[in-house]
Design a protein around this motif. Structure first.
Motif, PDB file in Angstrom:
ATOM      1  N   GLU A 124      31.357 -13.450 -18.897  1.00  0.00           N
ATOM      2  CA  GLU A 124      30.086 -13.637 -18.197  1.00  0.00           C
ATOM      3  C   GLU A 124      30.311 -14.025 -16.743  1.00  0.00           C
ATOM      4  O   GLU A 124      29.648 -13.528 -15.833  1.00  0.00           O
ATOM      5  CB  GLU A 124      29.251 -14.718 -18.904  1.00  0.00           C
ATOM      6  CG  GLU A 124      28.333 -14.136 -19.957  1.00  0.00           C
ATOM      7  CD  GLU A 124      27.827 -15.209 -20.901  1.00  0.00           C
ATOM      8  OE1 GLU A 124      27.790 -16.397 -20.507  1.00  0.00           O
ATOM      9  OE2 GLU A 124      27.470 -14.856 -22.042  1.00  0.00           O
ATOM     10  N   VAL A 125      31.243 -14.933 -16.539  1.00  0.00           N
ATOM     11  CA  VAL A 125      31.551 -15.386 -15.180  1.00  0.00           C
ATOM     12  C   VAL A 125      31.984 -14.208 -14.302  1.00  0.00           C
ATOM     13  O   VAL A 125      31.728 -14.185 -13.101  1.00  0.00           O
ATOM     14  CB  VAL A 125      32.665 -16.462 -15.256  1.00  0.00           C
ATOM     15  CG1 VAL A 125      33.280 -16.712 -13.902  1.00  0.00           C
ATOM     16  CG2 VAL A 125      32.117 -17.740 -15.830  1.00  0.00           C
ATOM     17  N   THR A 153      44.163 -22.353 -14.293  1.00  0.00           N
ATOM     18  CA  THR A 153      43.195 -21.279 -14.525  1.00  0.00           C
ATOM     19  C   THR A 153      43.903 -19.971 -14.860  1.00  0.00           C
ATOM     20  O   THR A 153      43.504 -19.238 -15.775  1.00  0.00           O
ATOM     21  CB  THR A 153      42.309 -21.087 -13.272  1.00  0.00           C
ATOM     22  OG1 THR A 153      41.869 -22.365 -12.819  1.00  0.00           O
ATOM     23  CG2 THR A 153      41.120 -20.222 -13.572  1.00  0.00           C
ATOM     24  N   GLN A 154      44.945 -19.705 -14.106  1.00  0.00           N
ATOM     25  CA  GLN A 154      45.752 -18.503 -14.340  1.00  0.00           C
ATOM     26  C   GLN A 154      46.246 -18.481 -15.785  1.00  0.00           C
ATOM     27  O   GLN A 154      46.160 -17.479 -16.490  1.00  0.00           O
ATOM     28  CB  GLN A 154      46.945 -18.526 -13.377  1.00  0.00           C
ATOM     29  CG  GLN A 154      47.880 -17.341 -13.487  1.00  0.00           C
ATOM     30  CD  GLN A 154      47.460 -16.224 -12.564  1.00  0.00           C
ATOM     31  OE1 GLN A 154      47.485 -16.391 -11.360  1.00  0.00           O
ATOM     32  NE2 GLN A 154      47.076 -15.112 -13.121  1.00  0.00           N
ATOM     33  N   GLU A 196      42.849 -11.403  -8.933  1.00  0.00           N
ATOM     34  CA  GLU A 196      42.580 -12.500  -8.012  1.00  0.00           C
ATOM     35  C   GLU A 196      41.096 -12.885  -8.042  1.00  0.00           C
ATOM     36  O   GLU A 196      40.754 -14.077  -7.998  1.00  0.00           O
ATOM     37  CB  GLU A 196      43.001 -12.082  -6.600  1.00  0.00           C
ATOM     38  CG  GLU A 196      42.770 -13.109  -5.511  1.00  0.00           C
ATOM     39  CD  GLU A 196      43.605 -14.379  -5.663  1.00  0.00           C
ATOM     40  OE1 GLU A 196      44.740 -14.302  -6.147  1.00  0.00           O
ATOM     41  OE2 GLU A 196      43.081 -15.458  -5.297  1.00  0.00           O
ATOM     42  N   ASP A 197      40.217 -11.901  -8.138  1.00  0.00           N
ATOM     43  CA  ASP A 197      38.779 -12.198  -8.199  1.00  0.00           C
ATOM     44  C   ASP A 197      38.429 -12.875  -9.512  1.00  0.00           C
ATOM     45  O   ASP A 197      37.630 -13.814  -9.546  1.00  0.00           O
ATOM     46  CB  ASP A 197      37.972 -10.900  -8.051  1.00  0.00           C
ATOM     47  CG  ASP A 197      38.217 -10.248  -6.707  1.00  0.00           C
ATOM     48  OD1 ASP A 197      37.700 -10.756  -5.707  1.00  0.00           O
ATOM     49  OD2 ASP A 197      38.960  -9.255  -6.659  1.00  0.00           O
ATOM     50  N   LEU A 198      39.031 -12.390 -10.609  1.00  0.00           N
ATOM     51  CA  LEU A 198      38.782 -13.003 -11.916  1.00  0.00           C
ATOM     52  C   LEU A 198      39.187 -14.468 -11.874  1.00  0.00           C
ATOM     53  O   LEU A 198      38.480 -15.357 -12.356  1.00  0.00           O
ATOM     54  CB  LEU A 198      39.573 -12.275 -13.009  1.00  0.00           C
ATOM     55  CG  LEU A 198      39.316 -10.772 -13.181  1.00  0.00           C
ATOM     56  CD1 LEU A 198      40.250 -10.190 -14.234  1.00  0.00           C
ATOM     57  CD2 LEU A 198      37.868 -10.517 -13.566  1.00  0.00           C
ATOM     58  N   LEU A 199      40.335 -14.712 -11.243  1.00  0.00           N
ATOM     59  CA  LEU A 199      40.861 -16.064 -11.142  1.00  0.00           C
ATOM     60  C   LEU A 199      39.942 -16.959 -10.319  1.00  0.00           C
ATOM     61  O   LEU A 199      39.595 -18.078 -10.728  1.00  0.00           O
ATOM     62  CB  LEU A 199      42.258 -15.990 -10.502  1.00  0.00           C
ATOM     63  CG  LEU A 199      42.974 -17.297 -10.230  1.00  0.00           C
ATOM     64  CD1 LEU A 199      43.362 -17.970 -11.530  1.00  0.00           C
ATOM     65  CD2 LEU A 199      44.216 -17.063  -9.389  1.00  0.00           C
ATOM     66  N   GLN A 200      39.529 -16.461  -9.155  1.00  0.00           N
ATOM     67  CA  GLN A 200      38.679 -17.283  -8.293  1.00  0.00           C
ATOM     68  C   GLN A 200      37.323 -17.555  -8.922  1.00  0.00           C
ATOM     69  O   GLN A 200      36.776 -18.655  -8.784  1.00  0.00           O
ATOM     70  CB  GLN A 200      38.513 -16.611  -6.932  1.00  0.00           C
ATOM     71  CG  GLN A 200      39.810 -16.630  -6.138  1.00  0.00           C
ATOM     72  CD  GLN A 200      39.595 -16.324  -4.659  1.00  0.00           C
ATOM     73  OE1 GLN A 200      38.475 -16.316  -4.167  1.00  0.00           O
ATOM     74  NE2 GLN A 200      40.686 -16.091  -3.956  1.00  0.00           N
ATOM     75  N   ALA A 246      46.376  -7.401  -9.596  1.00  0.00           N
ATOM     76  CA  ALA A 246      45.824  -8.654  -9.104  1.00  0.00           C
ATOM     77  C   ALA A 246      44.888  -8.429  -7.916  1.00  0.00           C
ATOM     78  O   ALA A 246      43.969  -9.203  -7.681  1.00  0.00           O
ATOM     79  CB  ALA A 246      46.956  -9.592  -8.708  1.00  0.00           C
ATOM     80  N   GLY A 247      45.135  -7.371  -7.171  1.00  0.00           N
ATOM     81  CA  GLY A 247      44.369  -7.205  -5.941  1.00  0.00           C
ATOM     82  C   GLY A 247      43.421  -6.022  -5.908  1.00  0.00           C
ATOM     83  O   GLY A 247      42.427  -6.042  -5.190  1.00  0.00           O
TER      84      GLY A 247
END
Lengths: 168, 571
Positions: B335-336, B299-300, B263-267, B235-236
């Motif tokens: 893409e995001v 989102t998670q 965490e970055d993917l999530l944000q 995650a980090g």
């Protein structure tokens, strides 16, 4: 308490290394599976700055001796010898409390390995080894202190790994 | 015997002095503190076993809730709902915050978490607080981690029916030595003694070495070896290692790592769903925190589903009158997050280059960590390494199993079947050097140097009759000195007056078997073999919290008056 003494041991050895690498050779005699080092003759190490690997190990004896192998050893033999020595000398496996002494041993073994396991570096090294025996350098300790001139005389193999800046 | 009350140990005790002290009578446990989940494992005499909490979980959420008088962590606490973690009362993602200053982009990214992360952007530690009964109660990442570690320790002690003191912890590759001291501090606060801090992929490498040894009964006399890439993304953090394994010896050839992860993917996906969400929630009232929590959970959940299906329907009522109803497909998600995936690729390529290993030389490619379930991650690793992925490991348990193996090996335990006949030869994950040549970082121990290591370099003065020089030690790989992690600084005084360029200032760096870094510096004058002033020996890091502004302050105060340049090597 124990930590204090070990700190002192490190200081001692580190300070010794500092006075020039010729002193640091003294503590290598206890290494197993290997013949005793000859006394130091050439102090190429004095010139070592960036690339310590090549020049430093040039001083005690041949790198092949460090690994306890023949000069013509195959790549496989070099790797096997390195692993065998690592299993004995690496501070993580060696007897507790002796870590600082074996750390130095391990560093030497690793330096020998990293030179001999790289075909290019090994070829370079083999050339200097030949050169050295032919010339049979027998420099006295005082001559060895003339660091730069002694080194420039024969250590053409010392390759620089990066560009240092000129003084300006 | 019962352990006395848990106390915070002194500085000297937390910096690893005792790490090499002799003969531990007990087997150290292995702990994997993940950004999101954590686990504990131990060598049970014949194999590695993961310990379970009272709810029979092997993987526990890494968080601490300050809801009641006594804080409780994810080991013992039972969440009634995922959302409960997101009310502001719980602190999580400690691993992304520990040992970082408030100018760090990773800290800034954490400002969108439900609890309070406040920054002043001056290079001090960020202010972190949990919401308890409408009060922001301050805490620190070290304290949160220590509370969590105490819970893990109690859990292990109950199960193993003995006191636990020694631990091997897995840590991210990109952690600076300063961050390592913070981890050690947290362990000391929890009454734990750190036997080793192992970069996560090297723990996985050790597990791999053991598996290979058991599989082929390879004798160490043979020179045959296997080369593996280990890619570990949680995650980090995202970490990569190249290891060469033979006869139970795992030699780490190269390491690469970065603070990017799930965490970055999530944000990024949250931002995609609600473009200005950070702004909307910046006031951080109870309602905003609730809405943010709902969005985060949804989102998670969507990301998890996208690992097994091509598209997912997101439908979430944020409770503030707005509702997000959207179908996200896998391509959109990729893409995001293309920048994250590109970074992953560059880490693998860099690691292979550093190890001087070609993809064709690889024997195995191992992908572990929570993000290893993401198809894009698996595909990018496969395409760079030109191999199918290794199947012999549980992606979520590999790191902790490796840590437990190292715990047994480091405790001096041997196994009749040779299963613990293992050795990891570590390499330095980051370069260590000093500031010289203007404002440049000059590495003395380069990245990926085999440890223990000892290297030196000669510098000289930049001014005539310069009597003092400042040695500023950094860790990292950036060319500009200040872009690296500051580890400490000291002055050498009393250099005899001489023209610039004449005095030789020898700087030596030594990393011993316990991973303790010592910096030695001395002054020589030409023609003399003796140092002219006593040698300085400094154990690093010496910096403390709030070190972010030290380098700048030094520069402002001294300018170039105490500067150094490298001496060109004489040939």
């Amino acid at each position: 308490m124990a930590s204090t003494s070990s700190a002192f041991a490190t200081f001692g050895s580190s300070a010794a290394g500092f006075m020039g690498s010729k002193v640091s050779v003294k503590d290598t005699t206890s290494m197993p599976t290997r013949v005793q080092f000859r006394p130091l003759r050439v102090s190429a190490a004095c010139s070592s700055t960036a690339e310590r690997t090549v020049s430093h190990i040039a001083s005690p004896s041949s790198l092949y001796e460090v690994l306890g192998i023949q000069m013509g050893a195959t790549c496989q033999e070099i790797k096997a010898a390195y692993r065998r020595l690592a299993r004995v000398l690496h501070p993580d496996v060696s007897a507790n409390g002796q870590n600082n002494a074996t750390a130095h041993e391990f560093i030497k073994v690793h330096e020998a390995y990293s030179t001999l396991s790289d075909p290019e570096k090994r070829a370079d090294y083999d050339r200097t080894l030949l050169f050295r025996t032919r010339r049979s350098f027998a420099m006295s300790a005082s001559a060895a202190s003339m660091a730069s001139s002694a080194a420039s005389g024969f250590s053409g193999y010392t390759r620089r790994s990066w560009e240092t800046d000129q003084c300006w | 015997m019962a352990e006395p009350a848990y106390t915070v140990a002194s500085d000297s005790e937390t910096t690893g002095e005792e790490k090499s002290s002799p003969a531990f009578p007990e087997i150290a446990i292995g702990i994997d503190i993940g950004t999101s989940q954590c686990s504990v494992a131990i060598w049970n005499g014949s194999q590695v076993e993961l310990l379970k909490n009272t709810r029979n979980q092997k993987l526990m959420r890494s968080y601490v809730t300050f809801k009641d008088e006594v804080p409780s962590g994810g080991v013992s606490n039972q969440l009634s709902h995922e959302h409960e973690m997101l009310t502001g009362a719980a602190i999580f993602n400690m691993k992304r915050l520990i040992g970082r200053v408030d100018t760090d982009p990773v800290v800034h990214a954490s400002k969108s978490l439900p609890f309070l992360v406040q920054t002043l952007d001056i290079g001090v530690r960020p202010f972190i607080a949990a919401l308890v009964n409408n009060v922001w109660r301050s805490t620190t990442p070290e304290e949160v981690l220590a509370i969590f570690l105490v819970e893990l320790r109690v859990m292990a002690e109950v199960q193993l029916k003995r006191p636990i003191r020694n631990v091997v912890l897995s840590i991210p590759v990109s952690f600076s030595r300063f961050q390592l001291t913070r981890i050690e501090r947290a362990c000391a606060m929890a009454g734990l003694h750190v036997l080793r801090l192992m970069p996560e992929p090297t723990a996985v490498a050790l597990l791999y070495a053991q598996q290979q040894q058991q599989m082929v009964h390879d004798t160490m006399g043979s020179g045959s070896e296997k080369i593996a890439v280990i890619f570990n993304m949680g995650a980090g953090y995202c970490d990569v290692a190249v290891t060469v394994t033979g006869g139970g010896v795992s030699q780490i050839k190269a390491l690469a790592g970065s603070a990017i992860g799930g965490e970055d993917l999530l944000q990024n996906l949250m931002r995609h769903l609600l473009p200005n969400w950070e702004k909307l929630f910046s006031s951080r009232g109870i309602n905003e925190i609730n809405s943010m929590g709902l969005l985060r959970v949804a989102t998670q959940d969507a990301i998890h589903k996208l690992s097994s299906q091509d598209s997912v329907q997101i439908d979430v009522d944020l409770g503030n009158g707005s509702r997000i109803c959207k179908v996200v497909n896998r391509q959109e998600f990729e893409e995001v997050n293309h920048k994250v995936f590109e970074k992953c690729e560059s880490l693998i390529i860099q690691c292979l280059n550093d190890a001087k290993v070609d993809a064709d030389d690889l024997t195995d490619v191992i992908v572990v960590g929570g993000c290893s379930y993401i198809p894009k991650i698996r595909n990018l690793v496969k395409s760079i390494c030109k191999r199918e992925l290794y199947k012999g490991m549980n992606p979520l348990e590999a790191a902790v199993c490796g840590a437990a193996l190292e715990g047994a090996v480091a405790s001096g335990i041997s196994d009749p079947f040779g299963s613990l006949d293992l050795l990891t030869i570590q390499a330095t994950p980051l370069g260590i050097g000093i500031r010289a040549n203007g404002n440049r970082f000059v590495p003395i121990i380069p990245r990926n140097t085999t440890m223990p290591a000892r290297k030196e370099l000669i510098f000289t003065t930049v001014n005539d009759n310069q009597t003092d020089v400042l040695i500023v030690v950094y860790e990292g790989d950036a060319e500009k000195a200040e872009e690296n992690h500051l580890l400490g600084y000291f002055k050498i005084m009393g250099i005899p007056p001489a023209p610039k360029g004449v005095p030789e200032i020898k700087v030596c760096m030594d990393i011993d078997a316990s991973n303790v870094l010592r910096v030695l510096a001395g002054v020589m004058l030409p023609g003399s073999q003796q140092p002219v002033v006593p040698i300085m020996e400094v154990r690093m890091p010496t910096v403390d919290d709030g070190h972010g502004w030290c380098a700048e302050a030094l520069h402002r105060t001294y300018g170039a008056t105490l500067d150094l340049v490298t001496v060109q090597q004489k040939i």
